[in-house]
Scaffold this active site. Sequence first.
Site, short mmCIF file in Angstrom:
data_model
loop_
_atom_site.label_atom_id
_atom_site.label_comp_id
_atom_site.label_asym_id
_atom_site.label_seq_id
_atom_site.Cartn_x
_atom_site.Cartn_y
_atom_site.Cartn_z
N ARG A 1 0.82 -0.87 -0.08
CA ARG A 1 0.22 0.01 0.35
C ARG A 1 0.67 1.27 0.02
O ARG A 1 1.74 0.88 0.35
CB ARG A 1 -1.00 0.36 1.72
CG ARG A 1 -2.18 -1.33 1.59
CD ARG A 1 -2.75 -0.92 2.53
NE ARG A 1 -3.76 -0.01 2.55
CZ ARG A 1 -4.05 1.40 3.82
NH1 ARG A 1 -3.52 0.65 4.43
NH2 ARG A 1 -4.96 2.06 3.45
N LYS B 1 2.93 -10.23 11.30
CA LYS B 1 2.21 -9.57 9.85
C LYS B 1 2.84 -10.98 9.49
O LYS B 1 4.32 -11.59 9.04
CB LYS B 1 3.09 -8.63 9.08
CG LYS B 1 1.95 -8.26 7.95
CD LYS B 1 2.23 -7.06 6.99
CE LYS B 1 1.97 -7.10 5.51
NZ LYS B 1 2.38 -5.95 5.13
N ARG C 1 -2.26 1.44 13.73
CA ARG C 1 -1.34 0.60 15.13
C ARG C 1 -1.71 0.86 16.45
O ARG C 1 -3.31 0.95 17.05
CB ARG C 1 -0.28 1.86 15.14
CG ARG C 1 0.40 1.62 13.92
CD ARG C 1 1.18 0.48 13.54
NE ARG C 1 2.24 1.17 12.38
CZ ARG C 1 2.24 0.64 10.99
NH1 ARG C 1 0.52 0.29 10.86
NH2 ARG C 1 2.71 1.46 10.36
#
Length: 264
Positions: A62, A126, A260
Amino acid sequence: MTKHSDLNSAAIAAHCATGAAHVCIEVVDETGSTNADLLARCATLAGPTLRIAGQQTAGRGRAGRPWVSQADASLMFSLAWHFKGPLHQLVGLPLAVGVALAETMSSLGVPVQLKWPNDLLKDGHKLAGILVETQQAPDGGVWAVIGCGINLLMPDALERQIGRSVSAVPWLAQMERNTLVAALLSRLAGVLAEFDDTGFAPFTERWNLLHAWQGQHVKILDNGQLLQQGVAAGVDHLGRLLLRTDGGLQEVMSGDVSLRLLGE
């Protein structure tokens, strides 16, 4: 370990469900970006097309951020899919794709969670990222090119290059790659066909059940600047993040903002 050179379009197709039988499958050893490859060809594609590369030298995520990868350590592919509706009906598509990937992983014995708007997490780190890019089609519909990068292994040198903690599934790297890709493509094809008919609304509950940060204090950043903070309360029928704040429930569209945990 199965190498990326063992990827084979015919073998992937042979393992796919009937709902993915119409997808053209392309396998290349190396390319700059599978998303860029397909975006450049949308006008000439005959139908849904999966392009998978053993290595991407110019992969991106992104907001133009680079996707750092290493051959055989990641599974990297893009799927071009034609949607019959206008662009605004694709709101929530990255989240629906996340549901498809997460449900596939779960069926393979890898429980994962979703981080709004486009990441899969394993053990809080992730595991995979999703990038959706679009192009107007001559018939009034839209081509969406859906890029996916999944960490199968995480060598120390690669993690240092990335500069942050990520997750991987080493035992999944031992799985026969063609079978793994077929499982992902089969679920994606079903989800995308459903999304084309219904939009994101029917996926809302499925996404919220996989929400990694439900009930946790989070902050919304734009280029490092704090925009909002509150308690994550899932997503609504449009895929907007719901934040419980002192001023009430707020809806946040994805755009290029980052999510976050408050303490990070």
